[in-house]
Design a protein around this motif. Sequence first.
Motif, PDB file in Angstrom:
ATOM      1  N   UNK A  76       0.847  -1.195   0.000  1.00 54.27           N
ATOM      2  CA  UNK A  76       0.000   0.000   0.000  1.00 54.27           C
ATOM      3  C   UNK A  76       0.885   1.248   0.000  1.00 54.27           C
ATOM      4  N   UNK A  77       0.583   2.170  -0.912  1.00 52.28           N
ATOM      5  CA  UNK A  77       1.366   3.403  -1.013  1.00 52.28           C
ATOM      6  C   UNK A  77       0.726   4.492  -0.154  1.00 52.28           C
ATOM      7  N   UNK A  78       1.577   5.250   0.532  1.00 51.91           N
ATOM      8  CA  UNK A  78       1.089   6.270   1.453  1.00 51.91           C
ATOM      9  C   UNK A  78       1.172   7.642   0.802  1.00 51.91           C
ATOM     10  N   UNK A  79       0.030   8.319   0.753  1.00 50.19           N
ATOM     11  CA  UNK A  79      -0.118   9.569   0.025  1.00 50.19           C
ATOM     12  C   UNK A  79      -0.501  10.699   0.982  1.00 50.19           C
ATOM     13  N   UNK A  80       0.171  11.837   0.833  1.00 46.65           N
ATOM     14  CA  UNK A  80      -0.196  13.036   1.594  1.00 46.65           C
ATOM     15  C   UNK A  80      -0.732  14.095   0.639  1.00 46.65           C
ATOM     16  N   UNK A  81      -1.955  14.554   0.876  1.00 44.58           N
ATOM     17  CA  UNK A  81      -2.517  15.688   0.149  1.00 44.58           C
ATOM     18  C   UNK A  81      -2.300  16.925   1.005  1.00 44.58           C
ATOM     19  N   UNK A  82      -1.573  17.907   0.464  1.00 39.77           N
ATOM     20  CA  UNK A  82      -1.149  19.068   1.249  1.00 39.77           C
ATOM     21  C   UNK A  82      -1.571  20.342   0.524  1.00 39.77           C
ATOM     22  N   UNK A  83      -2.410  21.152   1.179  1.00 38.60           N
ATOM     23  CA  UNK A  83      -2.932  22.344   0.524  1.00 38.60           C
ATOM     24  C   UNK A  83      -3.316  23.387   1.567  1.00 38.60           C
ATOM     25  N   UNK A  84      -3.649  24.609   1.085  1.00 38.61           N
ATOM     26  CA  UNK A  84      -3.879  25.679   2.045  1.00 38.61           C
ATOM     27  C   UNK A  84      -5.007  26.641   1.744  1.00 38.61           C
ATOM     28  N   UNK A  85      -5.449  26.718   0.486  1.00 40.47           N
ATOM     29  CA  UNK A  85      -6.443  27.711   0.096  1.00 40.47           C
ATOM     30  C   UNK A  85      -7.720  27.038  -0.392  1.00 40.47           C
ATOM     31  N   UNK A  86      -8.769  27.821  -0.510  1.00 41.81           N
ATOM     32  CA  UNK A  86     -10.034  27.266  -0.987  1.00 41.81           C
ATOM     33  C   UNK A  86      -9.917  26.662  -2.382  1.00 41.81           C
ATOM     34  N   UNK A  87      -9.316  27.366  -3.367  1.00 41.28           N
ATOM     35  CA  UNK A  87      -9.216  26.751  -4.693  1.00 41.28           C
ATOM     36  C   UNK A  87      -8.448  25.429  -4.685  1.00 41.28           C
ATOM     37  N   UNK A  88      -7.380  25.358  -3.894  1.00 43.98           N
ATOM     38  CA  UNK A  88      -6.637  24.097  -3.795  1.00 43.98           C
ATOM     39  C   UNK A  88      -7.525  22.998  -3.228  1.00 43.98           C
ATOM     40  N   UNK A  89      -8.285  23.314  -2.190  1.00 50.91           N
ATOM     41  CA  UNK A  89      -9.151  22.318  -1.559  1.00 50.91           C
ATOM     42  C   UNK A  89     -10.197  21.802  -2.535  1.00 50.91           C
ATOM     43  N   UNK A  90     -10.783  22.707  -3.309  1.00 56.34           N
ATOM     44  CA  UNK A  90     -11.795  22.313  -4.291  1.00 56.34           C
ATOM     45  C   UNK A  90     -11.204  21.327  -5.297  1.00 56.34           C
ATOM     46  N   UNK A  91     -10.005  21.640  -5.769  1.00 49.73           N
ATOM     47  CA  UNK A  91      -9.401  20.816  -6.818  1.00 49.73           C
ATOM     48  C   UNK A  91      -8.782  19.536  -6.269  1.00 49.73           C
ATOM     49  N   UNK A  92      -8.482  19.506  -4.973  1.00 47.08           N
ATOM     50  CA  UNK A  92      -7.983  18.284  -4.344  1.00 47.08           C
ATOM     51  C   UNK A  92      -9.129  17.350  -3.934  1.00 47.08           C
ATOM     52  N   UNK A  93     -10.303  17.915  -3.659  1.00 43.05           N
ATOM     53  CA  UNK A  93     -11.408  17.138  -3.090  1.00 43.05           C
ATOM     54  C   UNK A  93     -11.738  15.867  -3.879  1.00 43.05           C
ATOM     55  N   UNK A  94     -11.907  15.932  -5.200  1.00 42.99           N
ATOM     56  CA  UNK A  94     -12.254  14.692  -5.910  1.00 42.99           C
ATOM     57  C   UNK A  94     -11.137  13.661  -5.884  1.00 42.99           C
ATOM     58  N   UNK A  95      -9.889  14.120  -5.819  1.00 46.72           N
ATOM     59  CA  UNK A  95      -8.757  13.196  -5.709  1.00 46.72           C
ATOM     60  C   UNK A  95      -8.754  12.503  -4.348  1.00 46.72           C
ATOM     61  N   UNK A  96      -8.967  13.291  -3.290  1.00 48.93           N
ATOM     62  CA  UNK A  96      -8.987  12.724  -1.941  1.00 48.93           C
ATOM     63  C   UNK A  96     -10.080  11.666  -1.826  1.00 48.93           C
ATOM     64  N   UNK A  97     -11.247  11.966  -2.377  1.00 46.91           N
ATOM     65  CA  UNK A  97     -12.353  11.007  -2.327  1.00 46.91           C
ATOM     66  C   UNK A  97     -11.993   9.714  -3.043  1.00 46.91           C
ATOM     67  N   UNK A  98     -11.411   9.831  -4.230  1.00 48.68           N
ATOM     68  CA  UNK A  98     -11.112   8.635  -5.020  1.00 48.68           C
ATOM     69  C   UNK A  98      -9.984   7.816  -4.383  1.00 48.68           C
ATOM     70  N   UNK A  99      -8.911   8.491  -3.936  1.00 50.78           N
ATOM     71  CA  UNK A  99      -7.790   7.770  -3.335  1.00 50.78           C
ATOM     72  C   UNK A  99      -8.187   7.124  -2.012  1.00 50.78           C
ATOM     73  N   UNK A 100      -9.067   7.792  -1.264  1.00 53.03           N
ATOM     74  CA  UNK A 100      -9.473   7.285   0.058  1.00 53.03           C
ATOM     75  C   UNK A 100     -10.286   6.006  -0.032  1.00 53.03           C
TER      76      UNK A 100
END
Length: 371
Positions: A1-25
């Motif tokens: 299992x590969x360990x992934x860190x999603x690291x972000x700080x602003x609203x636009x980053x969170x929006x664009x990371x959200x679908x990735x976090x859902x799929x990877x999780x």
Amino acid sequence: MKKVLFLFGTRPEAIKMAPLIERFSTDSRFEVKVAVTAQHREMLDQVLSFFEIAVDYDLNVMKPNQTLHQLTADLISRITNEILLKEPFDYVFVQGDTTTVLASALAAFYQKIKVVHIEAGLRSGDIHSPFPEEMNRVLTSRIADFHFCPTETSKDNLIRENIHKNVYVVGNTVIDALLTGLQKIDPNSEANLLARFSDIDFEKKIILVTCHRRENFGKPFEEICEALLEIAAARSNEVEIVYPVHLNPNIKEIAHQKLLAPNIKLIAPLDYPELIWMMNKSHIILTDSGGIQEEAPSLGKPVLVLREVTERTEGVDAGTAVLVGSDKKKIVSETQKLLDDSMYYQSISKASNPYGDGSTSKQIIEILAAD
């Protein structure tokens, strides 16, 4: 299992990371951790709540009157000591062009962790516009191990910079997020939103405005305000200008001093679901936001870009956006043309979105699973 860190700080980053976090999780091949720096505290928290993102590390870095120098140094130190030295990671995901992105990429590089850059390869060609975002992108591209580009143009930018390895064109995750977000707005939400914004006349054509970037502070923003006042006066019976005013005092104070007209509605910043709902209700969008330039074509909304240059040239080339800068005459004339010329309006609103079809997250996870 590969360990992934999603690291972000602003609203636009969170929006664009959200679908990735859902799929990877939800994929057994990966273990996911989420860390935020909270460059945008309140606006970030709204998105985390909307997309139901659980945060493992929250640095909450912002301080009053903090300089870019202080922020960058603080971010590198705290990301390293409070996250990267706590547990091992195979990949660190960063998105876009913020100070968080550059600092995260550097911190990961120093720990010899692979850096995955989402929305890679965007270039305006001017290192001072947008500032400091353009240079953040350029430097992050030199560090990243994987480059996920939204378009062929962004891939070509990297190739010209002699970056060839692990460069993929996958579209933009903002479209994945937009389509998911629209599904979350049910009929009850719609009724609540109409009630909340009851002072806005939705029988008129809505012109949605967002403006907040540093390069528009001062005289450029005053020019934009003059253009909005002229449009409002000339089209008082036809249009309603809705402007969610950014909290930065360089914008907020001037907007509330200048934009005094019955059909200009200055409202508080919108949560992400409220924003995409308002975009969907609008007829024309005037913005200096990068994300909205990408989202609006999927909603069939013409965009006038309130910037002198844009790193999202694909929209301009595809005909979904028109670059007007802060030039009062251009803003007024292009808005009037969109209101008067239905064929011109249709040519922009019906143009194909160059930023993807909502499958970006799926493509990215399969590429990394094969690494």
